[in-house]
Design a protein around this motif. Structure first.
Motif, PDB file in Angstrom:
ATOM      1  N   HIS A 145      42.939 -49.396  33.664  1.00 27.60           N
ATOM      2  CA  HIS A 145      41.707 -49.208  34.432  1.00 27.60           C
ATOM      3  C   HIS A 145      41.711 -47.855  35.119  1.00 27.60           C
ATOM      4  CE1 HIS A 145      40.235 -53.375  34.074  1.00 27.60           C
ATOM      5  NE2 HIS A 145      41.515 -53.697  34.077  1.00 27.60           N
ATOM      6  N   ASP A 148      37.366 -46.559  39.273  1.00 29.13           N
ATOM      7  CA  ASP A 148      36.021 -47.143  39.224  1.00 29.13           C
ATOM      8  C   ASP A 148      36.008 -48.506  38.543  1.00 29.13           C
ATOM      9  OD1 ASP A 148      34.817 -45.079  40.570  1.00 29.13           O
ATOM     10  OD2 ASP A 148      34.147 -44.028  38.763  1.00 29.13           O
ATOM     11  N   THR A 149      36.787 -48.654  37.468  1.00 33.76           N
ATOM     12  CA  THR A 149      36.694 -49.897  36.683  1.00 33.76           C
ATOM     13  C   THR A 149      37.661 -50.979  37.138  1.00 33.76           C
ATOM     14  OG1 THR A 149      38.303 -49.158  35.007  1.00 33.76           O
ATOM     15  CG2 THR A 149      35.969 -48.573  34.666  1.00 33.76           C
ATOM     16  N   TRP A 150      38.578 -50.638  38.027  1.00 37.45           N
ATOM     17  CA  TRP A 150      39.574 -51.624  38.462  1.00 37.45           C
ATOM     18  C   TRP A 150      38.904 -52.885  39.019  1.00 37.45           C
ATOM     19  CZ3 TRP A 150      43.938 -50.224  42.527  1.00 37.45           C
ATOM     20  CH2 TRP A 150      44.846 -51.282  42.600  1.00 37.45           C
ATOM     21  N   GLU A 152      36.555 -54.414  37.976  1.00 38.88           N
ATOM     22  CA  GLU A 152      36.039 -55.257  36.902  1.00 38.88           C
ATOM     23  C   GLU A 152      37.095 -56.193  36.327  1.00 38.88           C
ATOM     24  OE1 GLU A 152      34.315 -52.687  33.996  1.00 38.88           O
ATOM     25  OE2 GLU A 152      32.975 -51.704  35.432  1.00 38.88           O
ATOM     26  N   TRP A 192      31.610 -48.246  43.619  1.00 36.95           N
ATOM     27  CA  TRP A 192      31.897 -49.655  43.362  1.00 36.95           C
ATOM     28  C   TRP A 192      30.671 -50.535  43.610  1.00 36.95           C
ATOM     29  CZ3 TRP A 192      37.274 -49.829  46.208  1.00 36.95           C
ATOM     30  CH2 TRP A 192      38.285 -49.467  45.299  1.00 36.95           C
ATOM     31  N   ARG A 195      28.156 -50.084  40.935  1.00 40.70           N
ATOM     32  CA  ARG A 195      28.627 -50.685  39.689  1.00 40.70           C
ATOM     33  C   ARG A 195      28.413 -52.202  39.722  1.00 40.70           C
ATOM     34  NH1 ARG A 195      32.165 -49.018  35.525  1.00 40.70           N
ATOM     35  NH2 ARG A 195      32.207 -46.971  36.511  1.00 40.70           N
TER      36      ARG A 195
END
Length: 739
Positions: A145, A148-150, A152, A192, A195
């Protein structure tokens, strides 16, 4: 819906008001101020939300001046919790920062411990450590990740930990952070939140799910932390507060929500327990209350008439087994342990409740739980903030009732007293509406100095065992024996619910839940209902089952999971515990027989050999002293539609007779009269006749011939008969001395 009261701004001034008595916490101060100020009531969430600006200065999340004064006093006094969090921070101040990185972001929550000590000790060293932890985590996110995507990870499960951790560190350490650090954290929280809003992750519009409350808490925390620093903060606050939190409050209150969950938009948590079960339900409570406490500190908003916080306290009181050490367990992952995941939500509920609830809650917290330890460092800050050593516990035992009904899950909890050796029984009919709830409609448990009857999940410490196969139910095998399938939605119909000093009665029809399942599940149940009738003085639970399958090949089986191997005693089954036994007797039908399946734990199964689409059973479960005679007395009835059981007493003082209708739908017996006969052993007879017509008067005559007692029941007066009007639940209860 619950009205939302908007307290005027300058919350810091409100909560810092001088008082003659010791402040009781931020909730009381806010509520008391409401009585003196004009309020605005928002009744419809669909209206344009009122964007009430948060307090202009940091901190906004939880730490009001009044609460800060309290925390500083605890620190100066070196309370046990103050010592624990202080020592933990000292012991781990040089830890490898990589130890704070994990898939769901739990470790990053440890940064809040340092941020809290910074606020109450004004030591920049703590603020720098908190910032180092979150910055390292952002620079070195969980494998696979980006920063930003962590969030998710696991369908955005990580967001509920990562986002509040960074938001609180930013909010509490604001003045100690460099401009570049502030900017970085603001931008990360903004990213976050955006997102999450764009993704609308699983649970985004499902107030039955713990994911919903995790998302809501993350979004609200981010919004409050970056308000004034990002033009989109108001959007995040408005959605979290006016849409998600507003709907969560309604769901917890048993009201209609904006979005249907499977087939229902009715809230299923009222009474203090979420229909998702106890493990996920505690998570939902913690995040709901976290958001409400932040809403209060940032904007002075309280929810008038919101009783769920008091219900959570009350539920946990009744859901704790006698002697402590375990609690009622239901749903995915629930094993009945009492730890920080149970204690912390109750402490938060107390902070949002009135003085009476706080007193009861404090007594329960001190008696049934232990302080959060360094074994769960990500909860130390919550323990320190929300546990008030000065709160006086109020012993509720002399005044509280022995039973509680949680309507949101159709679960009833009962005990015969508040001593450590009390008998404790839980009963459930069942509401569903989430994929974390378990099947087990009609399930019950029995506890006396330890489990006598539990479920397979608790027995095996495996909270994933969701099937009917693993619960104490009337079992109808599925179409595919290897894949029962989860019941995803549906509501049982509660037909009877009453509790008094003499008995507890919970009865319901579960048919609609099975009928509501999709065709892909290949449902085999055409009818299923259960009556649970507890005779308090006899410590006896009677279970009347009526079930039917579409195909006679799918049997109907009474199923029970003992906590130890049962012993066959001429067709009755005894399981021994600590100082107490549970004995199971099949009162109906004649010819039923049981088998014990030790390959499936200690499971007892009772059925008949005939192959029919419909079967009914009456079982009597009696708790007795170790090795004692259960004193089951054979009972006969002249009318096939009336089945029942008779019980003696160990001191010979009273016999108890309970009858039910054997009509396939549980309707009152069609016969106009019938006679019950048994051999009298006591000097008094107590009768409980169920499934009668509430609109009918029944006449009772009894005659004693030798030791045989005949009790004649009729809908017409034969002369010289005692008359009894059935109550609203179709019960007549009375006692007499045979002569």
């Amino acid at each position: 819906m619950t009205a939302r009261t908007v307290i005027p701004l300058a919350l810091a001034a409100l909560l810092a008001c001088a008082c003659d008595e010791k402040p009781r916490g931020p909730v009381d101060a806010a509520v008391e101020e409401v009585a003196e100020e004009p309020v605005e009531v928002v009744d419809e969430p669909e209206e344009e939300p009122d964007l009430v600006d948060p307090v202009p200065d940091h901190p906004r999340i939880w730490l009001t001046p009044l609460l800060m004064d309290e925390l500083e006093l605890r620190q100066e006094s070196s309370t046990p919790n103050a010592i624990t969090i202080r020592d933990w921070c000292a012991d781990h101040g040089e830890d490898d920062l990589a130890s704070y990185v994990d898939s769901r972001g739990l470790g990053v929550l440890g940064a809040i411990n340092y941020a809290l000590l910074y606020k109450i000790q004004s030591s920049p060293t703590y603020a720098q450590r908190a910032a180092q932890i979150v910055e390292y985590a952002l620079d070195n996110p969980y494998e696979g990740h980006t920063a930003d995507t962590w969030i998710e990870f696991d369908d955005f499960h990580a967001a509920r930990n990562l986002v509040p951790a960074v938001a609180i560190v930013l909010d509490w350490c604001w003045e100690a952070l460099s401009e570049s650090r502030r900017t970085r954290l603001v931008e990360q929280l903004d990213s976050w939140a955006a997102r999450m809003m764009a993704a609308e992750p699983p649970g985004w519009q499902d107030p039955s799910s713990h994911d919903f409350y995790g998302h809501m808490w993350a979004l609200l925390a981010a919004g409050y932390a970056i308000w004034g620093h990002s033009p989109d903060a108001e959007t995040y606050i408005a959605h979290a507060r006016d849409v998600m939190l507003a709907e969560g409050v309604k769901y917890a209150s048993g009201e209609e929500v904006a979005w249907p969950v499977w087939d229902s938009s009715t809230g299923r948590a009222n009474g203090g327990m979420w229909n998702e079960g106890t493990l996920h339900g505690n998570a939902s409570s913690e995040h709901l209350f976290s958001a409400m406490l932040a809403e209060l500190s940032a904007e002075g908003i309280v929810h008038e008439g919101f009783d769920f916080t008091a219900e959570v306290v009350g539920f946990n009181i009744h859901a704790t087994c006698p002697g402590g050490g375990c609690t009622h367990a239901e749903g995915d992952g629930a094993l009945g342990a009492i730890g920080p995941a149970v204690r912390i939500p109750v402490l938060m509920a107390m902070a949002l409740s009135d003085a009476s609830t706080r007193g009861r809650g404090q007594y329960w917290v001190d008696e049934a739980t232990t302080a959060t330890t360094t074994a769960t460092p990500y909860r130390l800050f919550s323990e320190f903030i929300w546990y008030d050593e000065d709160q006086v516990g109020v012993d509720y035992r002399p005044a509280i009732g022995n039973s509680l009904y949680a309507a949101g899950t159709q679960t009833l909890l009962w005990r015969d007293g508040w001593g450590d050796d009390a008998l404790w029984i839980t009963m459930r009919i069942g509401l569903l509406g989430t994929d974390a709830a378990h099947n087990g409609l009609g399930h019950f448990t029995v506890y006396k100095n330890g489990w006598l009857v539990a479920d397979r999940g608790v027995e095996d410490a495996d909270g994933s065992l969701y099937e009917d196969l693993h619960h104490n139910v009337l079992y109808v095998p599925p179409a595919d024996p290897g894949d029962e399938g989860r019941l995803y939605w549906g509501a049982s119909t509660i037909e009877h619910l009453t509790a008094n000093m003499a008995y507890v009665y919970l009865a319901g029809d579960m048919t609609d839940v099975y009928s509501a399942q999709p065709s892909s599940r290949a449902n085999t149940v055409s009818h299923k209902e259960r009556e649970l009738f507890l005779v308090s003085s006899a410590k006896t639970l009677l279970v009347m089952d009526r079930g039917a399958s579409f195909d006679a090949a799918h049997d109907k089986i009474f199923q029970l999971h003992f906590a130890s191997d049962p012993v066959d005693e001429s067709g009755d089954y005894r399981a021994s515990g600590t100082g107490a036994d549970l004995v199971v007797h099949t009162a109906h039908p004649a010819g039923a027989s049981g088998t014990v399946d030790t390959a499936e734990g200690h499971r007892l199964r009772i059925t008949t050999t005939d192959s029919t689409t419909a079967k009914s059973f009456l079982h009597v479960l009696r708790v007795v002293d170790a090795g004692a005679d259960p004193l089951f007395i054979p009972l006969s009835s002249t009318e096939a539609e009336v089945v029942g059981a008779a019980l003696g007493s160990s001191d010979g003082s009273a016999d108890t007779v309970v009858t039910f209708s054997d009509d396939p739908e549980g309707d009152p017996p069609a016969a106009g009269s019938w006679t019950l006969s048994f051999d009298l052993t006591g000097t008094l007879v107590r009768c409980f006749f169920l499934d009668l017509d509430p609109a009918t008067t029944y006449y009772v005559v009894h005659a004693l011939t030798g030791s045989t007692l005949d009790i004649m029941v009729s809908t017409t007066d034969p002369g010289s008969a005692a008359s009894h009007a059935a109550n609203e639940h179709g019960i007549i209860s009375f006692e007499f001395t045979p002569e």
